[in-house]
Design a protein around this motif. Structure first.
Motif, short mmCIF file in Angstrom:
data_model
loop_
_atom_site.label_atom_id
_atom_site.label_comp_id
_atom_site.label_asym_id
_atom_site.label_seq_id
_atom_site.Cartn_x
_atom_site.Cartn_y
_atom_site.Cartn_z
N GLU A 26 2.17 14.39 -9.19
CA GLU A 26 3.17 15.63 -9.18
C GLU A 26 3.72 15.74 -10.36
O GLU A 26 4.45 16.85 -10.54
N GLY A 27 3.53 14.94 -11.44
CA GLY A 27 4.17 14.94 -12.56
C GLY A 27 5.50 14.84 -12.61
O GLY A 27 6.24 15.53 -13.55
N ARG A 28 6.16 14.01 -11.98
CA ARG A 28 7.63 13.79 -11.84
C ARG A 28 8.05 13.12 -12.92
O ARG A 28 7.31 12.29 -13.56
N LEU A 29 9.28 13.25 -13.20
CA LEU A 29 10.02 12.40 -14.39
C LEU A 29 11.05 11.48 -13.77
O LEU A 29 11.86 11.94 -12.83
N PRO A 30 11.34 10.21 -14.28
CA PRO A 30 10.79 9.77 -15.37
C PRO A 30 9.59 9.01 -15.02
O PRO A 30 9.08 8.87 -14.02
N VAL A 31 8.61 9.01 -16.25
CA VAL A 31 7.36 8.34 -15.82
C VAL A 31 7.36 7.00 -15.60
O VAL A 31 8.05 6.23 -16.15
N LEU A 32 6.72 6.47 -14.53
CA LEU A 32 6.97 5.05 -13.70
C LEU A 32 5.73 4.11 -14.37
O LEU A 32 5.98 2.96 -14.37
N GLY A 33 4.61 4.57 -14.19
CA GLY A 33 3.56 3.70 -14.48
C GLY A 33 2.77 3.36 -12.94
O GLY A 33 3.15 4.13 -12.20
N SER A 34 1.82 2.90 -13.20
CA SER A 34 0.95 2.63 -12.01
C SER A 34 0.93 1.21 -11.34
O SER A 34 0.01 1.10 -10.22
N ASN A 35 1.60 0.27 -11.87
CA ASN A 35 1.44 -1.08 -11.58
C ASN A 35 2.32 -1.38 -10.49
O ASN A 35 3.55 -1.34 -10.51
N LEU A 36 1.73 -1.61 -8.94
CA LEU A 36 2.71 -1.65 -8.12
C LEU A 36 3.49 -2.96 -7.88
O LEU A 36 4.30 -3.15 -7.32
N ASN A 37 3.19 -3.82 -8.81
CA ASN A 37 3.68 -5.22 -9.04
C ASN A 37 5.16 -4.96 -9.57
O ASN A 37 5.96 -6.05 -9.51
N ASP A 38 5.22 -3.91 -10.50
CA ASP A 38 6.42 -3.73 -10.95
C ASP A 38 7.57 -3.12 -10.19
O ASP A 38 8.65 -2.53 -10.73
N PHE A 39 7.30 -2.90 -8.80
CA PHE A 39 8.45 -2.03 -8.07
C PHE A 39 8.66 -2.93 -6.75
O PHE A 39 8.08 -3.54 -6.28
N SER B 165 0.82 -1.10 -0.07
CA SER B 165 -0.07 -0.04 0.09
C SER B 165 0.78 1.15 0.27
O SER B 165 0.43 2.37 -0.58
N VAL B 166 2.03 1.26 0.57
CA VAL B 166 3.09 2.60 0.43
C VAL B 166 3.64 2.69 -0.79
O VAL B 166 3.74 3.74 -1.36
N ILE B 167 3.94 1.40 -1.59
CA ILE B 167 4.35 1.43 -3.01
C ILE B 167 3.11 2.22 -3.87
O ILE B 167 3.45 2.99 -4.45
N ASP B 168 1.96 1.70 -3.41
CA ASP B 168 0.88 2.34 -4.47
C ASP B 168 0.69 3.70 -4.03
O ASP B 168 0.36 4.64 -5.11
N MET B 169 0.63 4.37 -2.76
CA MET B 169 0.71 5.51 -2.37
C MET B 169 1.87 6.40 -3.10
O MET B 169 1.42 7.45 -3.53
N VAL B 170 3.09 5.95 -3.19
CA VAL B 170 4.06 6.54 -3.71
C VAL B 170 3.73 6.75 -5.14
O VAL B 170 4.06 8.00 -5.88
N LEU B 171 3.62 5.75 -5.77
CA LEU B 171 3.27 5.54 -7.47
C LEU B 171 2.08 6.78 -7.68
O LEU B 171 2.50 7.47 -8.50
N LYS B 172 1.17 7.07 -6.79
CA LYS B 172 -0.04 7.78 -7.28
C LYS B 172 0.35 9.20 -6.91
O LYS B 172 0.14 10.02 -7.86
#
Length: 146
Positions: free
Chosen positions: A57-70, A45-52
């Motif tokens: 915030e529009g940070r770069l590089p674009v990461l995606g939203s699938n928390l299973n990839d991190f 849930s922390v990874i999900d919160m960080v990705l969202k």
């Protein structure tokens, strides 16, 4: 009335667990992100919160939203990533690093990649010129003879 509601919410918050400030560094990003989370919150849930938050915030590089990839690492601990089902406060660390999972490379025999038939000129590199020579060539004014 207001005082009793405030007391109830504080008591309910204490039952959930201690709230802590964590810092998450995203690999390749400009700076750290800080969050206040419960110690009993799952790593997933922390990874999900960080990705969202990262995307919002529009940070770069674009990461995606699938928390299973991190994966979430404790940089000051062993090199193993935290389990997604582990609580964020289990190790006692407050600084973490978020990294993409390494992609599996598919190797099929000794096949060589087929050579490119026609590569666009923009992707070809001609000679060992430097950026200075490119700028000089680009900015040179061509004077037509009279």
């Amino acid at each position: 009335m207001l005082l009793s509601k405030h007391k109830k919410s504080r008591i309910a918050g204490a039952a959930k667990g201690n709230r802590v400030l964590i810092t998450v560094n995203v690999l390749g990003s400009a700076g750290p992100m800080r969050f206040v989370v419960n110690e009993n919150e799952l790593v997933a849930s922390v990874i999900d919160m960080v990705l969202k938050s990262y995307a919002r915030e529009g940070r770069l590089p674009v990461l995606g939203s699938n928390l299973n990839d991190f994966l979430l690492y404790c940089p000051s601990a062993e090199s193993d990533a935290l389990s997604p089902w582990e609580t964020i406060g289990a190790k006692g660390f407050r600084t973490f690093m978020l990294c993409k999972k390494p992609q599996a490379v598919k190797v099929v025999g000794d096949e060589k990649p087929a050579p490119a038939k026609h590569e666009p000129a923009i992707h070809r590199r001609r000679g060992s010129g430097s950026w200075k020579s490119w700028i000089n060539k680009s900015l040179t004014l061509k004077v037509a003879p009279h």
